[in-house]
Design an enzyme around this catalytic site. Structure first.
Site, PDB file in Angstrom:
ATOM      1  N   SER A  65      65.716 117.087   0.890  1.00 13.05           N
ATOM      2  CA  SER A  65      64.891 116.786   2.053  1.00 13.05           C
ATOM      3  C   SER A  65      63.676 115.941   1.690  1.00 13.05           C
ATOM      4  O   SER A  65      63.807 114.804   1.288  1.00 13.05           O
ATOM      5  CB  SER A  65      64.508 118.093   2.741  1.00 13.05           C
ATOM      6  OG  SER A  65      63.890 117.838   3.969  1.00 13.05           O
TER       7      SER A  65
ATOM      8  N   ASP B 140      61.809 111.630   6.518  1.00 12.22           N
ATOM      9  CA  ASP B 140      61.836 112.210   5.177  1.00 12.22           C
ATOM     10  C   ASP B 140      63.140 111.758   4.485  1.00 12.22           C
ATOM     11  O   ASP B 140      63.876 110.934   5.020  1.00 12.22           O
ATOM     12  CB  ASP B 140      61.711 113.739   5.235  1.00 12.22           C
ATOM     13  CG  ASP B 140      62.909 114.387   5.911  1.00 12.22           C
ATOM     14  OD1 ASP B 140      63.556 113.717   6.741  1.00 12.22           O
ATOM     15  OD2 ASP B 140      63.210 115.564   5.611  1.00 12.22           O
TER      16      ASP B 140
ATOM     17  N   ASP C 190      66.139 112.924   3.898  1.00 13.49           N
ATOM     18  CA  ASP C 190      67.469 113.071   4.497  1.00 13.49           C
ATOM     19  C   ASP C 190      67.431 112.798   6.004  1.00 13.49           C
ATOM     20  O   ASP C 190      68.413 113.055   6.710  1.00 13.49           O
ATOM     21  CB  ASP C 190      68.080 114.441   4.188  1.00 13.49           C
ATOM     22  CG  ASP C 190      67.312 115.592   4.829  1.00 13.49           C
ATOM     23  OD1 ASP C 190      66.098 115.453   5.061  1.00 13.49           O
ATOM     24  OD2 ASP C 190      67.934 116.634   5.101  1.00 13.49           O
TER      25      ASP C 190
ATOM     26  N   ASP D 166      66.058 113.996   8.676  1.00 17.70           N
ATOM     27  CA  ASP D 166      66.155 114.971   9.775  1.00 17.70           C
ATOM     28  C   ASP D 166      64.784 115.200  10.415  1.00 17.70           C
ATOM     29  O   ASP D 166      64.640 116.038  11.292  1.00 17.70           O
ATOM     30  CB  ASP D 166      66.807 116.286   9.333  1.00 17.70           C
ATOM     31  CG  ASP D 166      66.024 117.036   8.277  1.00 17.70           C
ATOM     32  OD1 ASP D 166      65.041 116.489   7.748  1.00 17.70           O
ATOM     33  OD2 ASP D 166      66.423 118.177   7.966  1.00 17.70           O
TER      34      ASP D 166
HETATM   35 MG    MG Z   1      64.679 116.944   5.719  1.00 19.33          MG
END
Ligand code: MG
Length: 454
Positions: A94, A237, A239, A241
């Site tokens: 993340s 960020d 990844d 999300d």
């Molecule tokens: Mg994330």
């Protein structure tokens, strides 16, 4: 749960996170899951390929076929799992620094595994009870190359593309060298925006900025907004999300303020919103104004997902949920935090009025945070007992879901032991700085008195 935390398991590569461990996680998951196919995916981290190979090897060894999705945002991987009705192993840390990586497990319904499901897998990891496929039944691995395109197309079909395109927006984008670099620039162009990017080449060294989209990492994006006269800036960020925004003046908007603004736009009377016990007074105020219910869970996305599913089973509508870090759920679309989708929902608002106007009602709030260190369990116990008495004696509405949160209507205070350090944290928030300080310091003195009395 010993191995999995509230957002999977993460660690420094080669120290607390090794290929051997990921191999065991994959073997355990492949043993517990009943299907014969599993997706694997990763973000841009330099160690992602190594861990994907370990996961694929573990899955194949228990007789499971592997769909390798390559580098994709977590929400794209989740969408693939839901679409194919297969579970998935996502290799991502993340927003953590580049030396970290991690494993996230997704069910065949495209939803992160619940605590109970993770515990079943943990049991197999700890007892090393894995299926073993004979030589002629080991799984095979294939690459699936269309995941990001399919994900983008679905996004386009589920946002107000015409309204956004009609506004002729200039958008500055900083995907932070993460997986969003492969999707969000094209997605925004397809929405009819003029797109300017920074830190938009996928690179797991994160050379341009650290992966967490917090104000101290968003100087480049703020400057890009000002230099290009953009209407709004968007940061993800690693990844993708999460989405954090910068207003048209180049000021980063706090994640709490953008969550409140989106909630105000998409909640109706009688709806439910879900957040964690450290939620901002901003969202409390929005829910009060709208006539929506606010449910608070322990901190961590897994807990929010669990509560949203409970509310669904009770027949409730949950249009929005999330924490103040830019990770927002729009559960009626999909039960995942989706950075590109969050960005598009905010653009729907920016198409109507300036970003600074949208968040103006949610700017003047003050947060105070005090940490009290403790030396031993006796001190911790004394402080928690004191917090319990303090909560019982106060005229606020207490919430003991995760620590002690006291809601005073106009303000709140939360006393909660840190999960990682020998500290008890006190948070307070109010419209007036003096009010927040007073609440935090009053709780602090109750806790310190209890330690002094030992
Ligand atoms: Mg994330």
């Amino acid at each position: 749960m010993k191995l999995f935390g509230s957002s999977g398991t993460r660690g420094v590569v080669g120290e607390s996170l090794t290929p051997e461990f990921v191999l065991r996680v994959a073997k355990a998951a492949g043993t517990v899951w009943t299907g014969d196919r599993v997706a694997v995916a990763r973000d841009t981290r330099t160690t992602g390929e190594m861990f994907v190979n370990a996961a694929a090897s573990g899955l194949a060894s228990v007789g499971v076929d592997v769909d390798d999705l390559g580098v994709v945002p977590t929400p794209a991987a989740v969408r693939y799992c839901e679409n194919q009705s297969i579970p998935g192993v996502v290799i991502t840390a993340s927003h953590n620094p580049p030396e970290f990586n991690g494993v996230k497990l997704v069910g065949d319904d495209g939803i992160e595994l619940s605590v109970e499901e993770l515990e079943r897998i943990e049991d197999h990891i700890l007892t090393e009870e894995f299926d073993v496929a004979p030589w002629d039944e080991v799984g095979s691995c294939r690459s699936v190359g269309t995941v990001n395109d399919d994900y983008r197309e679905e996004l386009l079909a589920n946002v107000d593309r015409e309204a956004i395109a009609a506004a002729n927006l200039t958008v500055a984008l900083d995907p932070g060298h993460g997986a969003g670099s492969l999707v969000t620039p094209d997605f925004l162009r397809e929405l009819g925006c003029e797109v300017r990017t920074v830190n938009a080449q996928p690179d797991g060294h994160f050379p341009g900025r650290q992966s967490e989209p917090v104000p101290e990492n968003l100087g480049d994006l703020e400057r890009l907004v000002r230099a290009t006269d953009a209407d709004v800036g968007i940061a993800h960020d690693g990844d993708a999300d999460r989405a954090i925004f910068v207003d048209e003046h180049g000021q980063t908007i706090s994640g709490e303020a953008s969550l409140a603004a989106l909630a105000a736009a998409f909640l109706e009377p009688g709806d439910f919103a879900v957040s964690a016990v450290n939620v901002s007074q901003r969202l409390v105020d929005v829910c009060d104004d709208v006539g929506a219910e606010l449910e608070l869970t322990p901190i961590g996305a897994t807990n929010l997902i669990t509560r949203i599913r409970e509310l669904w089973r009770a027949g409730e509508n949950v249009p929005i949920a999330g924490e103040g870090n830019g990770g927002i759920f729009f559960p009626n679309y999909r039960l995942v935090r989706d950075g590109a989708y969050i960005a598009a929902k905010f653009l729907e608002l920016v198409a109507e009025r300036p970003a600074s106007d949208i968040v103006a009602p949610y700017q003047d709030y003050y947060n105070v945070r005090i940490n009290i260190e403790y030396d031993d369990e006796a001190e911790l116990t004394a402080m928690l007992n004191a917090a319990d008495e303090y909560a019982a004696a106060s005229d606020a509405t207490p919430n003991t879901t995760d620590g002690y949160r006291l809601d005073y209507g106009d303000a709140w205070v939360l006393v909660r032991p840190s999960g990682t350090e020998p500290k008890v944290r006190i948070y307070a928030e109010a419209h007036e700085e003096a009010r927040a300080t007073e609440l935090a310091e009053d709780a602090e003195s109750a806790l310190r008195t209890a330690v002094d009395d030992l």
